[in-house]
Design a protein around this motif. Structure first.
Motif, PDB file in Angstrom:
ATOM      1  N   ARG A 163       0.857  -1.095   0.041  1.00  0.00           N
ATOM      2  CA  ARG A 163      -0.034  -0.005  -0.050  1.00  0.00           C
ATOM      3  C   ARG A 163       0.841   1.243  -0.094  1.00  0.00           C
ATOM      4  N   GLN A 164       0.450   2.300  -0.499  1.00  0.00           N
ATOM      5  CA  GLN A 164       1.090   3.472  -0.699  1.00  0.00           C
ATOM      6  C   GLN A 164       1.019   4.098   0.696  1.00  0.00           C
ATOM      7  N   ALA A 165       2.305   4.686   1.067  1.00  0.00           N
ATOM      8  CA  ALA A 165       2.241   5.500   2.470  1.00  0.00           C
ATOM      9  C   ALA A 165       1.739   6.606   2.685  1.00  0.00           C
ATOM     10  N   ASP A 166       1.759   7.601   1.473  1.00  0.00           N
ATOM     11  CA  ASP A 166       1.460   8.971   1.639  1.00  0.00           C
ATOM     12  C   ASP A 166       0.317   9.442   0.849  1.00  0.00           C
ATOM     13  N   HIS A 167      -0.648  10.086   1.534  1.00  0.00           N
ATOM     14  CA  HIS A 167      -1.853  10.937   0.814  1.00  0.00           C
ATOM     15  C   HIS A 167      -2.890  10.048   0.149  1.00  0.00           C
ATOM     16  N   CYS A 168      -3.038   8.806   0.439  1.00  0.00           N
ATOM     17  CA  CYS A 168      -3.694   7.900  -0.463  1.00  0.00           C
ATOM     18  C   CYS A 168      -4.317   6.826   0.410  1.00  0.00           C
ATOM     19  N   ARG A 207     -12.795   6.788  -7.836  1.00  0.00           N
ATOM     20  CA  ARG A 207     -11.794   6.343  -6.608  1.00  0.00           C
ATOM     21  C   ARG A 207     -10.577   6.428  -7.691  1.00  0.00           C
ATOM     22  N   ILE A 208      -9.529   6.723  -6.647  1.00  0.00           N
ATOM     23  CA  ILE A 208      -8.050   6.264  -7.246  1.00  0.00           C
ATOM     24  C   ILE A 208      -7.421   5.112  -6.653  1.00  0.00           C
ATOM     25  N   LEU A 209      -6.891   4.342  -7.537  1.00  0.00           N
ATOM     26  CA  LEU A 209      -6.278   3.034  -7.250  1.00  0.00           C
ATOM     27  C   LEU A 209      -4.725   3.173  -7.357  1.00  0.00           C
ATOM     28  N   SER A 210      -4.151   3.005  -5.875  1.00  0.00           N
ATOM     29  CA  SER A 210      -2.613   3.169  -6.035  1.00  0.00           C
ATOM     30  C   SER A 210      -2.222   1.636  -5.573  1.00  0.00           C
ATOM     31  N   LEU A 211      -1.018   1.317  -6.085  1.00  0.00           N
ATOM     32  CA  LEU A 211      -0.191   0.035  -5.684  1.00  0.00           C
ATOM     33  C   LEU A 211       1.173   0.435  -5.851  1.00  0.00           C
ATOM     34  N   CYS A 212       1.803   0.022  -4.872  1.00  0.00           N
ATOM     35  CA  CYS A 212       3.352   0.267  -4.584  1.00  0.00           C
ATOM     36  C   CYS A 212       4.039  -1.140  -4.892  1.00  0.00           C
ATOM     37  N   GLU A 213       3.520  -2.140  -4.789  1.00  0.00           N
ATOM     38  CA  GLU A 213       4.191  -3.331  -5.206  1.00  0.00           C
ATOM     39  C   GLU A 213       3.058  -4.410  -5.489  1.00  0.00           C
TER      40      GLU A 213
END
Length: 321
Positions: free
Chosen positions: A244-249, A309-315
């Motif tokens: 999961r993204q760590a900042d502002h999401c 919505r916004i989808l964000s994935l960091c890995e």
């Protein structure tokens, strides 16, 4: 005492009885007079081979052990006792397969679990979605292999939940997403961050959860955003890990669905469901075990519903074979 042919439902996992009695066991070859396949279902978990309660094949290609049950059951778990006198490493990479066919000696039946490293003499229970079958195979693919099993116990009709399934150890399986081709429904459009939000960032092998470090992906604000990786080869998938993204999401993964299959219809969003993502702490990596083993070439992560919505994935790590 072994329970007879009737099936019983159990409401906990503190099982001490082998509730599906075996009729017989056979194996691909027999090493010597101490090595009979029947020793794997004799009710004795002694893990010292010289005591005469373990099966043992010759060195050979693709050795196997097949346990025939007393009838057709909805099998929900299999417990394996490993050899305990210094050769326990030999079972690494074995597969548990269940079904009603003896074509290819039963080794083409449904793959339900993967046996990773087991300590010498250890007993481990592998739980999975109920699978119908009369035959339970322990199959060890590869050249010049020996298969030794000191006890096999088979359980049926347990009351389970997806969270209780134990199909494998993800730390011994390859991440098959690393060289895949990644796509997503849109790219974050705003300012400098747009260049840090590419789909491929989620399969670069880097779990850094700061979007500004260039290892996360992020879509635009939209209805049902999605991200997808197309694997190099069709694979049997055991689990998927998302960072999961760590900042502002803060809610950019909550409620997401992980879907696996071969279809690109509707951008892969109609493929079978592996798991649904729960709330995950910022910057955290969470492993999601599929409720059953799924085969496919595409892994899609989607935020369902009509809300923008916004989808964000960091890995995104995909563990399979």
């Amino acid at each position: 005492m072994l329970i007879g042919l009737r099936k019983f439902k159990f409401y906990s996992f503190s099982l001490t009885e082998n509730i599906v009695p075996a009729v017989k066991a056979v194996q691909s070859s027999t090493y010597n007079e101490l090595a009979d396949a029947e020793h794997a279902v004799d009710g004795n978990s002694d893990s010292h081979y010289l005591n005469g309660s373990c099966s043992h094949t010759n060195y050979e290609k693709d050795p196997w052990l097949r346990v025939e049950l007393s009838g057709v059951y909805d099998v929900t778990s299999v417990a394996i006792t490993n050899r305990g006198d210094g050769y326990g490493f030999r079972i690494n990479g074995a597969q548990i397969r269940i079904g009603n066919s003896i074509e290819n000696n039963g080794n083409d039946n449904k793959l339900v679990a993967f046996i990773g490293p087991l300590q010498d003499g250890a007993t481990r229970t592998y739980r999975f979605k109920a699978t119908e079958g009369r035959y339970v195979n322990i199959f060890l693919p590869g050249e010049e292999k020996i298969l030794t099993v000191c006890e096999v116990k088979v359980f049926a009709d347990e009351v389970t939940s997806p969270e209780s399934f134990h199909l494998h150890d993800y730390d011994v399986l390859p991440n098959v997403a690393l060289k895949g081709l990644a796509n997503q429904s849109s790219i974050h459009p705003y300012g400098l961050l747009a260049g840090f939000a590419l789909a491929r960032n989620a399969v670069d092998g880097n779990r850094n959860s700061d979007l500004r470090k260039g290892s996360c992906t992020q879509t635009d604000m939209e209805s049902s955003p999605w991200w997808r990786v197309s694997l190099q080869n069709k694979s049997t998938i055991f689990s998927v890990a998302l960072t999961r993204q760590a900042d502002h999401c803060f809610q950019c993964m909550d409620g997401a669905e992980i879907r696996i299959g071969d279809s690109l219809h509707n951008d892969g969003k109609d493929n079978p469901l592996c798991a649904t993502v729960s709330s995950t702490p910022a910057g955290h990596t969470e492993h999601y075990t599929c409720s059953s083993l799924l085969e496919g070439s595409h892994v899609t992560v989607i935020l369902p519903g009509g809300e923008d919505r916004i989808l964000s994935l960091c890995e995104v790590e995909v563990f399979g074979l």
